[in-house]
Design a protein around this motif. Sequence first.
Motif, mmCIF file in Angstrom:
data_model
loop_
_atom_site.group_PDB
_atom_site.id
_atom_site.type_symbol
_atom_site.label_atom_id
_atom_site.label_comp_id
_atom_site.label_asym_id
_atom_site.label_seq_id
_atom_site.Cartn_x
_atom_site.Cartn_y
_atom_site.Cartn_z
ATOM 1 N N LYS A 77 -23.737 -36.221 -55.626
ATOM 2 C CA LYS A 77 -24.960 -35.407 -55.563
ATOM 3 C C LYS A 77 -25.134 -34.808 -54.177
ATOM 4 C CE LYS A 77 -29.957 -35.532 -56.291
ATOM 5 N NZ LYS A 77 -29.947 -34.248 -57.020
ATOM 6 N N ASN A 81 -25.231 -30.916 -53.416
ATOM 7 C CA ASN A 81 -26.379 -30.343 -52.711
ATOM 8 C C ASN A 81 -25.912 -29.433 -51.579
ATOM 9 O OD1 ASN A 81 -28.315 -31.571 -54.241
ATOM 10 N ND2 ASN A 81 -28.874 -33.116 -52.723
ATOM 11 N N ASN A 85 -26.095 -25.462 -52.060
ATOM 12 C CA ASN A 85 -27.271 -24.962 -51.363
ATOM 13 C C ASN A 85 -26.967 -24.193 -50.090
ATOM 14 O OD1 ASN A 85 -28.762 -26.101 -53.368
ATOM 15 N ND2 ASN A 85 -29.716 -27.688 -52.119
ATOM 16 N N SER A 196 -31.402 -31.882 -49.730
ATOM 17 C CA SER A 196 -32.115 -30.632 -49.991
ATOM 18 C C SER A 196 -32.329 -30.386 -51.479
ATOM 19 C CB SER A 196 -31.351 -29.460 -49.373
ATOM 20 O OG SER A 196 -30.066 -29.333 -49.971
ATOM 21 N N ARG A 197 -33.355 -29.605 -51.764
ATOM 22 C CA ARG A 197 -33.683 -29.232 -53.136
ATOM 23 C C ARG A 197 -33.757 -27.717 -53.235
ATOM 24 N NH1 ARG A 197 -35.858 -33.333 -56.455
ATOM 25 N NH2 ARG A 197 -35.318 -35.350 -55.536
ATOM 26 N N PHE A 199 -35.271 -24.869 -55.432
ATOM 27 C CA PHE A 199 -36.290 -24.650 -56.442
ATOM 28 C C PHE A 199 -36.063 -23.328 -57.158
ATOM 29 C CE2 PHE A 199 -38.527 -27.652 -53.661
ATOM 30 C CZ PHE A 199 -39.049 -28.531 -54.613
ATOM 31 N N THR A 208 -40.428 -37.306 -57.635
ATOM 32 C CA THR A 208 -39.301 -38.219 -57.770
ATOM 33 C C THR A 208 -39.767 -39.640 -57.492
ATOM 34 O OG1 THR A 208 -37.079 -38.750 -57.000
ATOM 35 C CG2 THR A 208 -38.622 -37.937 -55.349
#
Length: 337
Positions: A77, A81, A85, A196-197, A199, A208
């Motif tokens: 993951k 990411n 990203n 990091s996310r 969106f 979460t």
Amino acid sequence: MATYAGGANTEENNQTVLSTLPKELPLDFLRTITDQFSDHRILGTGAFGTVYTGVMPDSQRIAMKKLAESAPVARDKAFTNEVQNIMALHHKNVVKLVGYCHEGQKKVVQNNGRYIVADVYESLLCYEYLPMGSLQKNLFDKPINMAWDARFKIIKGICDGLLFLHRIPITHMDLKPQNILLDNNMILKIADFGLSRLFGQEQTRANTQNVVGSYGYIAPEYLYRGEISAQSDIYSLGLLIIETTTGEKNNPKQNEPSAREFIERVRQNWTEGHIASRYSKLNANGLQEVKVCIEIGLDCVRIDRKSRPSIESIVQRLDGRCASKRANQFSTTSMRS
């Protein structure tokens, strides 16, 4: 992660080996340019893995993060990411990812008391080389006597980089001095996107139950309720601005994830008179810049995320202060009165 690397700039008609490499790099090549991941090539070690210096055949350097199996989030993951990203990001204040490797090799491993042949994967991320290291190193570990102009430049760079990310929109989720890197010209790069996310255009918040991050920099709504939003980054940004401005380290007590004690100490101590004493050689305009940065930092760390400023308003305020050079509101005389 303490340090990364760069130096991937190329001049026209003079391509380097690095500029011609594919984005996906073979594991054997990465082993070769790090002397088989030798200890003397280690730049730093953090929760997500170990960073090595890689020296290209033309003597250019890159930094290579070998992801750890025991990272705060699953290695696959964290790898996804960073690759997804930041692979296509190009901004002077965001670290450049120049390559990656996710390659399996057959190895004999022990499983339930038996030896079996299994595919063991290595995940590596390659970055531009930034020789000055992290903000943590420059402010606190081996501090240099950094002038206010350099500090203000760093603060503006962090904010410009975060503005770029939030407009994508990407939330970094791990802003701290170790993840802000500097080149030889003190131009900073935001690094380490393992948490990091990304969106969607209609999504601005998420929740979460798996709260991970660095004690002292985690926004309270994320720490206690698992709420993730751009305002989580704003909280961490506020602490970075305060630390860079004051030169004081946010050191939460052991097993204490909150930065409230540090924030309250700054709020109480960094009065106009203290600013004038601490930066006694600055002119009125410089003193006003320091005051504004303290104010912005404290605004960013408000408990209620909705009351924190947006990154757009922060950048506008810093740019306006820098451009206007209005110092009449904050004269040296008034500060010392």
